[in-house]
Enzyme design. Structure first.
Site, mmCIF file in Angstrom:
data_model
loop_
_atom_site.group_PDB
_atom_site.id
_atom_site.type_symbol
_atom_site.label_atom_id
_atom_site.label_comp_id
_atom_site.label_asym_id
_atom_site.label_seq_id
_atom_site.Cartn_x
_atom_site.Cartn_y
_atom_site.Cartn_z
ATOM 1 N N GLU A 71 0.811 -1.227 0.000
ATOM 2 C CA GLU A 71 0.000 0.000 0.000
ATOM 3 C C GLU A 71 0.842 1.275 0.000
ATOM 4 O O GLU A 71 0.398 2.318 -0.462
ATOM 5 C CB GLU A 71 -0.966 0.008 1.183
ATOM 6 C CG GLU A 71 -2.118 -0.979 1.046
ATOM 7 C CD GLU A 71 -1.782 -2.357 1.580
ATOM 8 O OE1 GLU A 71 -0.587 -2.616 1.901
ATOM 9 O OE2 GLU A 71 -2.701 -3.199 1.663
ATOM 10 N N PHE A 133 -11.862 -7.468 13.709
ATOM 11 C CA PHE A 133 -10.765 -7.921 12.850
ATOM 12 C C PHE A 133 -10.382 -6.816 11.853
ATOM 13 O O PHE A 133 -11.233 -6.242 11.184
ATOM 14 C CB PHE A 133 -11.191 -9.180 12.084
ATOM 15 C CG PHE A 133 -10.111 -9.662 11.144
ATOM 16 C CD1 PHE A 133 -8.870 -10.056 11.627
ATOM 17 C CD2 PHE A 133 -10.332 -9.685 9.775
ATOM 18 C CE1 PHE A 133 -7.865 -10.479 10.762
ATOM 19 C CE2 PHE A 133 -9.336 -10.106 8.901
ATOM 20 C CZ PHE A 133 -8.102 -10.508 9.398
ATOM 21 N N GLN A 134 -9.106 -6.510 11.783
ATOM 22 C CA GLN A 134 -8.560 -5.476 10.905
ATOM 23 C C GLN A 134 -9.183 -4.107 11.138
ATOM 24 O O GLN A 134 -9.310 -3.298 10.232
ATOM 25 C CB GLN A 134 -8.660 -5.878 9.426
ATOM 26 C CG GLN A 134 -7.741 -7.065 9.143
ATOM 27 C CD GLN A 134 -7.567 -7.352 7.680
ATOM 28 O OE1 GLN A 134 -8.448 -7.104 6.861
ATOM 29 N NE2 GLN A 134 -6.407 -7.875 7.326
ATOM 30 N N LYS A 183 -17.624 -0.882 5.908
ATOM 31 C CA LYS A 183 -17.999 -1.887 4.917
ATOM 32 C C LYS A 183 -19.508 -1.960 4.679
ATOM 33 O O LYS A 183 -19.965 -2.095 3.543
ATOM 34 C CB LYS A 183 -17.489 -3.255 5.366
ATOM 35 C CG LYS A 183 -17.747 -4.358 4.369
ATOM 36 C CD LYS A 183 -17.106 -5.672 4.803
ATOM 37 C CE LYS A 183 -17.276 -6.720 3.718
ATOM 38 N NZ LYS A 183 -16.625 -7.993 4.095
ATOM 39 N N MET A 507 23.993 8.774 2.476
ATOM 40 C CA MET A 507 23.855 10.077 3.124
ATOM 41 C C MET A 507 24.172 9.987 4.609
ATOM 42 O O MET A 507 24.799 10.880 5.183
ATOM 43 C CB MET A 507 22.447 10.637 2.894
ATOM 44 C CG MET A 507 22.254 12.040 3.412
ATOM 45 S SD MET A 507 23.456 13.214 2.741
ATOM 46 C CE MET A 507 22.510 13.920 1.396
HETATM 47 C C1 LIG Z 1 12.268 5.616 5.495
HETATM 48 C C2 LIG Z 1 13.559 6.286 5.834
HETATM 49 N N1 LIG Z 1 14.412 5.705 6.720
HETATM 50 C C3 LIG Z 1 15.585 6.293 7.017
HETATM 51 C C4 LIG Z 1 15.933 7.492 6.451
HETATM 52 C C5 LIG Z 1 17.257 8.162 6.789
HETATM 53 N N2 LIG Z 1 18.115 8.231 5.598
HETATM 54 C C6 LIG Z 1 18.194 9.347 4.837
HETATM 55 S S1 LIG Z 1 19.152 9.135 3.493
HETATM 56 C C7 LIG Z 1 19.484 7.552 3.904
HETATM 57 C C8 LIG Z 1 20.360 6.701 3.047
HETATM 58 C C9 LIG Z 1 19.747 6.379 1.764
HETATM 59 O O1 LIG Z 1 20.523 5.362 1.171
HETATM 60 P P1 LIG Z 1 20.511 5.117 -0.380
HETATM 61 O O2 LIG Z 1 19.130 4.920 -0.854
HETATM 62 O O3 LIG Z 1 21.476 4.024 -0.684
HETATM 63 O O4 LIG Z 1 21.001 6.503 -0.953
HETATM 64 P P2 LIG Z 1 22.473 7.157 -0.963
HETATM 65 O O5 LIG Z 1 22.481 8.176 0.135
HETATM 66 O O6 LIG Z 1 23.462 6.077 -0.751
HETATM 67 O O7 LIG Z 1 22.571 7.800 -2.290
HETATM 68 C C10 LIG Z 1 18.844 7.204 5.098
HETATM 69 C C11 LIG Z 1 18.963 5.895 5.761
HETATM 70 C C12 LIG Z 1 15.014 8.068 5.548
HETATM 71 N N3 LIG Z 1 15.238 9.249 4.962
HETATM 72 N N4 LIG Z 1 13.860 7.437 5.243
#
Ligand SMILES: Cc1ncc(C[n+]2csc(CCOP(=O)(O)OP(=O)(O)O)c2C)c(N)n1
Ligand SMILES: [Mg+2]
Lengths: 601, 165
Positions: A71, A133-134, A183, A507
């Protein structure tokens, strides 16, 4: 209570789709018909017990239903569709886990002001509050994640509430609206679903407390025009509101009339052409030096549909210290929320800019504007000294992600739609892609939702089937929502994915690199598992792997030739590469740090 | 003396399920402190009135009002400056009379123009409707006798009347 053989309340709309006013139909049919009448051509969803009765009339509907694999995917697809088309995206999910799975996209749409309507199934009305449920408290859970939500209690309210939901989602500051549908009121086998059809119009709406802003106060606009006229070092600070107001053309006219340079925030990339001489690109924590510094040294910031996000301002007490502020926003609550304003105008950005242009003409037009030649030459001096920069990889080394983005941009038409994930790759995409058209850049700005890009790209492609759509994704993000590529394959939605595989949550790694003495904790994904090419193939896509610079252009060309299925191009990129410039958090924007090679250290 | 730190906001809201939760949720997630709250239906059954007193040192009043205004079910908002409005609050209090203090307590009741609602040999139930600060004073006066239970309603307010010119 209702025997299995009781006659379902079913009307002739099952074949004609066109009930007459007063005709007896059931709530499920009414819901489907009401959506059609709002102009909905596609619904992203996944069924469950509570939505079975809605899925039945969908079989006869003119609306296309796209069956997602999770979803969250439905929500981001609806967002991508809305970003690309300007029309509200629609998602349909079941009660309980279906609803909770879509909370992230709702929150994302709320903070980025994306118009969408989400329909959730709910347990029968009488069962609400019994831990059925749900069952979950969907309206309670999503209260802070939507612009508004409804729990429908009677079938007869369905047409009116659907109309209200679309009205709220698309007017004023756009946002997500959720309709929770028990529902029983849509179930053809339940007498509670019986109703007389009516087509709801604006006159039927019962929204006494909703008054979206219009044109803006003329006196305030004149005061803003006067500040603009006098300003010697002004900057047009342009946010996503410009795109929501469909004001890109008006903005261009305003900028050219006044000769004022423009920065486009992460949400506004493409709202002003990067190729224009007045365009300074993206400001903020990972903005380019000129955009950041021009705002910092400005004597006037003209904020148009932007909200002084902390990622733009850096430390607030040192942000643009000499600048007066004109703040135009459709949401009164944004004006003065973060930064005190000299002139605030509540109104639709397009209408206000058009009025500003008139006021500036009344004040003497271009000839009456303050002399800005010194400012412009200062700005172009920064552009020359500190352009966006990276060092090309040496032969045999891993690819530079910036190079991949540049090549992608060069080898695709200017109206290509780019949907990004969240992380370093997002910043490379935003900075190194040259956006010359509005509505070509789709990303999760405010919430920063990893996994956004693939479903958002799918939604965009569904809305704009004739346009090329590339997702630029990270390996971490890819692993969060890649399953939607199955949806794309099966539904024949041929998006392309550029996967910048650096083997890390890059990042986060960058912050540990710079601020935690390279103590890398919980960020290593490894580049080899999963095998992305095989995974792509397993999902019905073409998978291509690229290791060296010479392979980049041919791989992109090959991907661009394939139009009958999605393509995933995995680029092996350098994990050591960091995003520059960067304003370290907690610092003011005056402390912007450029690429090491530009520092002359 | 009215305290200028606290402003009263009178809102008219749609009388629908969950509206109070929306308003309360907004206050908590935006970090606005509610000092006092009163909710009741109006003469029109479609609407209710929610009266809050907010600490304007915790958040700028304008931001509170603007955020409230964005709630779809909030129909109208009126800010009342403490200097130009009249506010009232109701207190019910039971106080111990066991130490033979009945007559002294009745003197306070007279003094404050409070009422005796109910009594038995050991406690007396009083009510006072007045300015919130006066309720505070009444509470102070009664405290030495032993307050058994005390409840206040949250304040309601209307603008002060001025001479119509
Ligand atoms: C759902 C979620 N969890 C954690 C984060 C924290 N976060 C921001 S950037 C990042 C790394 C993203 O990794 P990747 O997709 O490999 O991108 P890169 O920075 O390596 O280009 C994380 C864990 C986030 N923004 N969103
Ligand atoms: Mg990565």
């Amino acid at each position: 209570m209702f025997s299995a053989d009781s006659t379902p309340i079913r009307s002739i709309i099952m074949t004609t789709h066109n009930p007459k006013p007063g005709e007896s139909i059931n709530g499920g049919e009414a819901l489907v018909r009401a959506l059609e009448l709002e102009g909905v051509d596609v619904v992203f969803g996944l069924p469950g017990g509570a939505t079975l009765p809605i899925y039945d009339p969908i079989l006869e509907s003119t609306m296309r239903h796209i069956l997602v694999r999770h979803e969250q995917g439905a929500g981001h697809m609806a967002q991508g569709y809305a970003h690309a088309t300007g029309r509200p995206g629609v998602a349909l999910v079941t009660s309980g886990p279906g609803a909770t799975n879509i909370v992230t996209p709702l929150c994302d749409a709320q903070i980025d002001s994306i118009p969408m309507v989400c329909i959730t199934g709910q347990v029968p009305y009488a069962a609400i509050g019994t831990d059925a449920f749900q069952e979950c408290d969907t309206t309670g859970i999503t209260m802070a994640a939507t612009k508004h939500n409804f729990l429908v209690s009677e079938a007869a309210d369905i047409p009116r509430i659907v109309h209200e939901a679309f009205h709220i989602a698309t007017t004023g500051r756009p946002g997500p609206v959720l309709i929770d549908v028990p529902k029983d009121i849509v179930d053809a086998n339940n007498p509670r679903s019986a109703m007389q059809w009516y087509q709801a119009g604006d006159a039927d709406m019962e929204l006494p407390g909703y008054h979206p802003a219009g044109a803006g106060d003329r006196e305030a606009i004149m005061a803003a025009a006067e500040l603009i006229r006098q300003a010697e070092r002004p900057v047009l600070y342009v946010g996503g509101g410009i795109l929501k107001a469909r004001a890109a053309e008006s903005l261009l006219e305003l900028a050219e009339l006044t000769g004022i340079p423009v920065v486009t925030t992460l949400m506004a990339r493409g709202a002003f052409p990067d190729s224009h001489e007045l365009c300074l690109g993206m400001p903020g924590m990972h903005g380019n030096y000129t955009a950041v510094t021009a705002m910092q040294q400005a004597d006037l910031l003209i904020s148009l549909g932007a909200r002084f996000d902390d990622r733009v301002t850096g430390r607030l007490d040192g942000f643009a210290p000499d600048a007066k502020v004109v703040h135009v926003d459709i949401d009164e609550a944004e004006i003065g929320k973060v930064r005190a304003v000299d002139v605030g105008v509540r109104g639709d950005c397009k209408l206000v800019i058009d009025a500003l242009i008139e006021c500036l003409a009344e004040l003497g037009g271009p000839d009456a504007q303050a002399d800005r030649s010194a400012w412009r030459s200062k700005v172009s001096g920064w552009q020359e000294k500190y352009p966006l920069f990276y060092e090309q990889s040496r032969p045999g080394d891993l690819l530079k992600p910036q190079y991949v983005v540049e090549q992608l941009c060069d080898l695709n038409p200017a109206d290509t739609i780019v949907a990004s994930g969240v992380g370093q790759h997002q910043m490379y995409a935003s900075n190194f892609w040259k956006f010359d058209h509005p509505y070509t850049w789709i990303n999760s700005g405010g919430l920063g939702t990893m996994g956004f890009s693939i479903p958002a790209a799918i939604g965009a492609k569904v809305g704009m089937p004739d346009r090329r759509v590339w997702a630029i994704d990270g390996d971490g993000c890819f692993q969060m929502t890649a399953q939607e590529l199955v949806t794309a394959s099966v539904e024949q939605i041929p998006i392309k994915v550029a996967l910048l595989n650096n083997g890390y949550l890059g990042m986060v790694r960058q912050w540990q690199d710079l601020f935690y003495e390279k103590r890398f904790s919980g960020v290593e994904l490894g580049p080899d598992v999963p095998n992305y090419v095989k995974w792509a193939e397993a999902m019905g896509c073409v998978g291509i792997r690229v290791d060296s610079p010479e392979e980049v252009a041919p791989a992109i060309a090959k991907a661009n030739e394939i139009d009958d299925r999605p393509v995933v191009v995995e680029f092996r990129t350098d994990p050591e590469e960091n995003v520059f410039p960067m304003v370290p958090s907690g610092h003011t924007n005056s402390d912007v740090v450029v690429h090491p090679a530009q520092r002359g250290e | 003396m009215p305290n200028n730190r606290f402003h009263t906001i009178v809102t008219t809201v749609e009388n629908k399920p969950g509206v109070l939760a929306r308003v309360a949720g907004l206050f908590s997630r935006r970090g606005f402190n509610i000092e006092s709250l009163a909710v009741a239906p109006t003469d029109d059954e479609r609407f209710s009135r929610i009266t809050f007193t907010v600490d304007v040192e915790s958040a700028p009043l304008e931001q509170v009002v603007n955020q409230l205004d964005k709630l779809i079910n909030v129909v109208s908002i009126r800010e009342l400056d403490p200097r130009s409005s009249v506010s009232r609050e109701l207190m019910l209090v039971t106080v111990s009379v066991s130490d033979g203090h009945r007559s002294r307590i009745l003197a306070h009741v007279d003094d404050f123009r409070a009422y005796v609602l109910n009594e038995n040999s050991s406690v007396m139930m009083l009510s006072l409707s007045a300015r919130p600060t006066r309720l505070d004073d009444f509470e102070e006066v009664l405290r030495p006798y032993g307050i058994v239970e005390l409840q206040r309603t949250g304040r309601v307010a209307l603008p002060s009347l001025t001479d119509e010119a």
